[in-house]
Scaffold this motif. Structure first.
Motif, mmCIF file in Angstrom:
data_model
loop_
_atom_site.group_PDB
_atom_site.id
_atom_site.type_symbol
_atom_site.label_atom_id
_atom_site.label_comp_id
_atom_site.label_asym_id
_atom_site.label_seq_id
_atom_site.Cartn_x
_atom_site.Cartn_y
_atom_site.Cartn_z
ATOM 1 N N THR A 280 0.833 -1.211 -0.011
ATOM 2 C CA THR A 280 0.009 0.120 -0.258
ATOM 3 C C THR A 280 0.808 1.222 0.122
ATOM 4 O OG1 THR A 280 -1.794 -1.238 1.254
ATOM 5 C CG2 THR A 280 -1.871 1.225 1.267
ATOM 6 N N THR A 281 1.894 1.318 0.802
ATOM 7 C CA THR A 281 2.843 2.191 0.775
ATOM 8 C C THR A 281 3.316 2.797 -0.600
ATOM 9 O OG1 THR A 281 3.470 1.863 3.121
ATOM 10 C CG2 THR A 281 4.942 3.275 1.959
ATOM 11 N N VAL A 282 3.934 1.732 -1.120
ATOM 12 C CA VAL A 282 4.626 2.051 -2.525
ATOM 13 C C VAL A 282 3.509 2.291 -3.463
ATOM 14 C CG1 VAL A 282 6.629 0.603 -1.904
ATOM 15 C CG2 VAL A 282 4.684 -0.422 -3.094
ATOM 16 N N LEU A 283 2.306 1.895 -3.426
ATOM 17 C CA LEU A 283 1.180 2.405 -4.540
ATOM 18 C C LEU A 283 0.927 3.765 -4.200
ATOM 19 C CD1 LEU A 283 -1.244 -0.775 -4.448
ATOM 20 C CD2 LEU A 283 0.034 0.168 -6.345
ATOM 21 N N VAL A 284 0.844 4.315 -2.729
ATOM 22 C CA VAL A 284 0.599 5.573 -2.786
ATOM 23 C C VAL A 284 1.619 6.388 -3.335
ATOM 24 C CG1 VAL A 284 0.230 7.282 -0.879
ATOM 25 C CG2 VAL A 284 -0.964 5.092 -0.560
ATOM 26 N N LEU A 285 2.914 6.099 -3.142
ATOM 27 C CA LEU A 285 3.930 6.838 -3.521
ATOM 28 C C LEU A 285 3.932 6.993 -5.267
ATOM 29 C CD1 LEU A 285 6.882 5.781 -1.394
ATOM 30 C CD2 LEU A 285 5.978 8.042 -1.307
ATOM 31 N N LEU A 286 3.695 5.880 -5.777
ATOM 32 C CA LEU A 286 3.543 5.838 -7.044
ATOM 33 C C LEU A 286 2.457 6.756 -7.637
ATOM 34 C CD1 LEU A 286 4.365 4.646 -9.918
ATOM 35 C CD2 LEU A 286 3.088 2.560 -9.641
ATOM 36 N N MET A 287 1.382 6.563 -6.973
ATOM 37 C CA MET A 287 0.062 7.598 -7.389
ATOM 38 C C MET A 287 0.663 8.733 -7.352
ATOM 39 S SD MET A 287 -3.586 7.705 -5.854
ATOM 40 C CE MET A 287 -2.972 8.193 -4.195
ATOM 41 N N LEU A 288 1.299 9.468 -5.974
ATOM 42 C CA LEU A 288 1.454 10.800 -5.897
ATOM 43 C C LEU A 288 2.474 11.094 -6.924
ATOM 44 C CD1 LEU A 288 1.786 10.941 -2.190
ATOM 45 C CD2 LEU A 288 0.142 12.008 -3.487
ATOM 46 N N ALA A 289 3.457 10.422 -7.533
ATOM 47 C CA ALA A 289 4.418 10.578 -8.270
ATOM 48 C C ALA A 289 3.863 11.046 -9.587
ATOM 49 C CB ALA A 289 5.564 9.723 -8.547
ATOM 50 N N LEU A 290 3.004 10.094 -10.058
ATOM 51 C CA LEU A 290 2.308 10.041 -11.324
ATOM 52 C C LEU A 290 1.433 11.422 -11.528
ATOM 53 C CD1 LEU A 290 1.324 6.531 -12.026
ATOM 54 C CD2 LEU A 290 3.477 7.708 -13.048
ATOM 55 N N ALA A 291 0.683 11.637 -10.377
ATOM 56 C CA ALA A 291 -0.219 12.842 -10.191
ATOM 57 C C ALA A 291 0.521 14.165 -10.312
ATOM 58 C CB ALA A 291 -1.231 12.725 -9.216
ATOM 59 N N MET A 292 1.624 14.054 -9.635
ATOM 60 C CA MET A 292 2.285 15.599 -9.461
ATOM 61 C C MET A 292 3.189 15.761 -10.578
ATOM 62 S SD MET A 292 1.121 16.685 -6.752
ATOM 63 C CE MET A 292 2.550 18.056 -6.496
ATOM 64 N N LEU A 293 3.842 14.898 -11.260
ATOM 65 C CA LEU A 293 5.034 15.164 -12.131
ATOM 66 C C LEU A 293 4.564 16.055 -13.391
ATOM 67 C CD1 LEU A 293 6.718 11.627 -12.928
ATOM 68 C CD2 LEU A 293 7.929 13.819 -12.205
ATOM 69 N N PRO A 294 3.501 15.921 -14.002
ATOM 70 C CA PRO A 294 2.971 17.063 -15.068
ATOM 71 C C PRO A 294 2.790 18.464 -14.441
ATOM 72 C CG PRO A 294 1.533 15.002 -15.182
ATOM 73 C CD PRO A 294 2.415 14.833 -13.758
ATOM 74 N N GLN A 295 2.653 18.540 -13.263
ATOM 75 C CA GLN A 295 2.366 19.795 -12.627
ATOM 76 C C GLN A 295 3.751 20.638 -12.298
ATOM 77 O OE1 GLN A 295 -0.717 20.208 -12.754
ATOM 78 N NE2 GLN A 295 -1.059 18.017 -13.075
ATOM 79 N N MET A 296 4.838 19.886 -12.453
ATOM 80 C CA MET A 296 6.189 20.120 -12.066
ATOM 81 C C MET A 296 7.006 20.552 -13.311
ATOM 82 S SD MET A 296 6.999 17.866 -8.924
ATOM 83 C CE MET A 296 6.230 17.702 -7.486
ATOM 84 N N TYR A 368 -0.673 10.871 -17.737
ATOM 85 C CA TYR A 368 -0.168 10.777 -16.548
ATOM 86 C C TYR A 368 -1.244 10.688 -15.324
ATOM 87 C CZ TYR A 368 4.929 10.549 -17.510
ATOM 88 O OH TYR A 368 6.279 10.241 -17.744
ATOM 89 N N HIS A 369 -1.980 11.762 -15.654
ATOM 90 C CA HIS A 369 -3.247 11.710 -14.637
ATOM 91 C C HIS A 369 -4.108 10.635 -14.634
ATOM 92 C CE1 HIS A 369 -2.817 16.418 -14.557
ATOM 93 N NE2 HIS A 369 -1.886 15.765 -13.793
ATOM 94 N N ILE A 370 -4.326 9.936 -15.736
ATOM 95 C CA ILE A 370 -5.054 8.686 -16.018
ATOM 96 C C ILE A 370 -4.566 7.569 -15.246
ATOM 97 C CG2 ILE A 370 -6.100 7.151 -17.695
ATOM 98 C CD1 ILE A 370 -6.844 9.625 -19.239
ATOM 99 N N ALA A 371 -3.020 7.398 -15.691
ATOM 100 C CA ALA A 371 -2.139 6.505 -14.853
ATOM 101 C C ALA A 371 -2.446 6.588 -13.396
ATOM 102 C CB ALA A 371 -0.824 6.637 -15.232
ATOM 103 N N ALA A 372 -2.320 7.832 -13.001
ATOM 104 C CA ALA A 372 -2.349 8.002 -11.319
ATOM 105 C C ALA A 372 -3.765 7.288 -11.040
ATOM 106 C CB ALA A 372 -2.250 9.295 -11.167
ATOM 107 N N ALA A 373 -4.712 7.519 -11.949
ATOM 108 C CA ALA A 373 -5.966 7.264 -11.410
ATOM 109 C C ALA A 373 -6.259 5.635 -11.277
ATOM 110 C CB ALA A 373 -7.480 7.761 -12.361
#
Length: 397
Positions: A280-296, A368-373
């Motif tokens: 669960t921890t690594v899934l949360v980290l992966l989701m945050l990375a995919l969601a945040m990268l396009p904003q940076m 990236y956002h769809i992947a995060a979803a």
């Protein structure tokens, strides 16, 4: 362990054989993921879009998915040593074709060759690894072979970008071919005869897939791998949009690989006791990375740090999924190995193809956002899953 003629084989010889399979799996999976790091350069060379160049990941994924169970069905009782040697030679040939390819069509033919040997070699190596040692050490032999998969998933792309930076993208395929040649030579020397056991049939695979734990495990694996490769395949273009040079992209991907390799070792200390929590921890980290990268994309330093977070998350992911799959598949080793590989390769093909389509039509952020979803959905499946009992049928904690 004894050979086919019942003569004893030393422990050194047995573990050398295991190492030859580990190197072979590392070579095949590295060859599969190599294009991720050189995708922009290949697209430029052949005057195609980056989404079209993503077919270099999609094509081997499709062929590998078919080859994983197909090799078990087609080879029947053929000695597994002969099968593995043929597949290693096919991989070496594919690297040569890729390095020479005068057109993108020929390059895709080489990628199809990679797919055929990839799925078949991975599934066969995982299935026979435990037979190379004593029964009490069989799980260590299987883990050693899977370590080659994990290492390639983490280091394969940085390796490709690094060697391409030194020798061009064609040189990256030549470098992978050298690894393939070393693996083939080791297998010729170290692998003993490995007579096939009971021939696997479609009915055996069908019975395996009837298990509820297996179906949930495969759905989880499909979502995670699909989301990862829908975005990771196009990481280099995203970084270049930020204004990061090709040379800097190479070193960022090297940092990604180092972070992932370290994460794999750290996670191994917790997974056996706290699989669900670690997963669960690594899934949360992966989701945050995919969601945040396009904003940076306006902050090169921030996006670089987020790529490192992604590396930390993905480094532990293959190990989590492998153990989860094993606990869901007790008593079905060959079918489990074949369908685990099948699911991953279908997800890689579907993810890279969908990601390319999304990026070409909606742009990088949408992909990236769809992947995060998708990763969020996989996390919900993981948390909602509650085995009815402990033991062979459930056993996932």
């Amino acid at each position: 362990m004894t050979s086919a003629n019942n003569s004893p084989i030393s422990a050194f010889h047995a573990w050398a054989a295991v190492l030859s399979l580990t190197l072979g799996v590392f070579a095949t999976v590295t060859a599969e993921f190599l294009p991720v790091g050189i995708l922009p350069e290949v697209a430029t060379s052949f005057n195609i879009t980056e989404g079209q160049a993503g077919m270099m990941i999609t094509v081997p994924g499709i062929l590998a998915a078919m080859a994983a169970p197909g090799i078990m069905l087609v080879t029947g009782k053929t000695d597994r040593r002969s099968v593995l040697l043929f597949l290693s030679f096919l991989l070496l040939a594919s690297c040569g074709v890729a390095a020479w390819a005068p057109s993108f069509s020929v390059l895709l033919i080489s990628r199809a060759m990679v797919g055929l040997c990839l799925g078949a070699f991975w599934a066969t190596a995982l299935a026979v690894a435990g037979r190379l040692t004593t029964p009490e050490k069989a799980h260590k032999a299987t883990a050693a072979v899977f370590a080659g998969v994990t290492a390639a998933m983490i280091l394969g792309v940085p390796f490709g970008t690094f060697t391409a930076g030194l020798f061009t993208w064609r040189g990256a395929f030549i470098s992978t071919g050298l690894i393939s040649a070393a693996a083939l030579l080791m297998q010729l020397i170290a692998l003993p005869s490995l007579p096939a056991g009971k021939a696997i049939k479609l009915s055996i695979i069908a019975d395996y897939l009837k298990l509820q734990t297996v179906r949930k495990s495969k759905a989880l694996i499909f979502l995670i791998f699909g989301a990862h490769f829908a975005s990771y395949t196009y990481l280099a273009p995203l970084l270049q949009q930020t204004g990061i040079s090709s040379d800097a992209v190479t070193w960022i991907l090297v940092g990604y690989g180092i972070a992932g390799f370290a994460s794999n070792f750290v996670a191994s200390a917790f997974i056996s006791r706290q699989l669900t929590a670690t997963f669960t921890t690594v899934l949360v980290l992966l989701m945050l990375a995919l969601a945040m990268l396009p904003q940076m994309t306006s902050w090169p330093v921030a996006i670089t740090l987020m790529v490192m977070v992604w590396g930390l998350a993905w480094g532990a992911m293959p190990l989590c999924m492998n153990i989860w799959n094993q606990r869901a598949s007790t008593g079905h080793e060959e079918a489990s190995s074949a369908m685990f590989t099948f699911t991953i390769q279908v997800a890689i093909a579907a993810g890279s193809a969908a990601g390319g389509k999304l990026i070409d039509t909606l742009g990088l952020p949408a992909g990236y956002h769809i992947a995060a979803a998708c990763v969020l959905v996989s996390a919900l499946i993981l948390l909602a899953y509650r085995p009815q009992n402990k033991g062979a049928k459930a056993g996932i904690q």
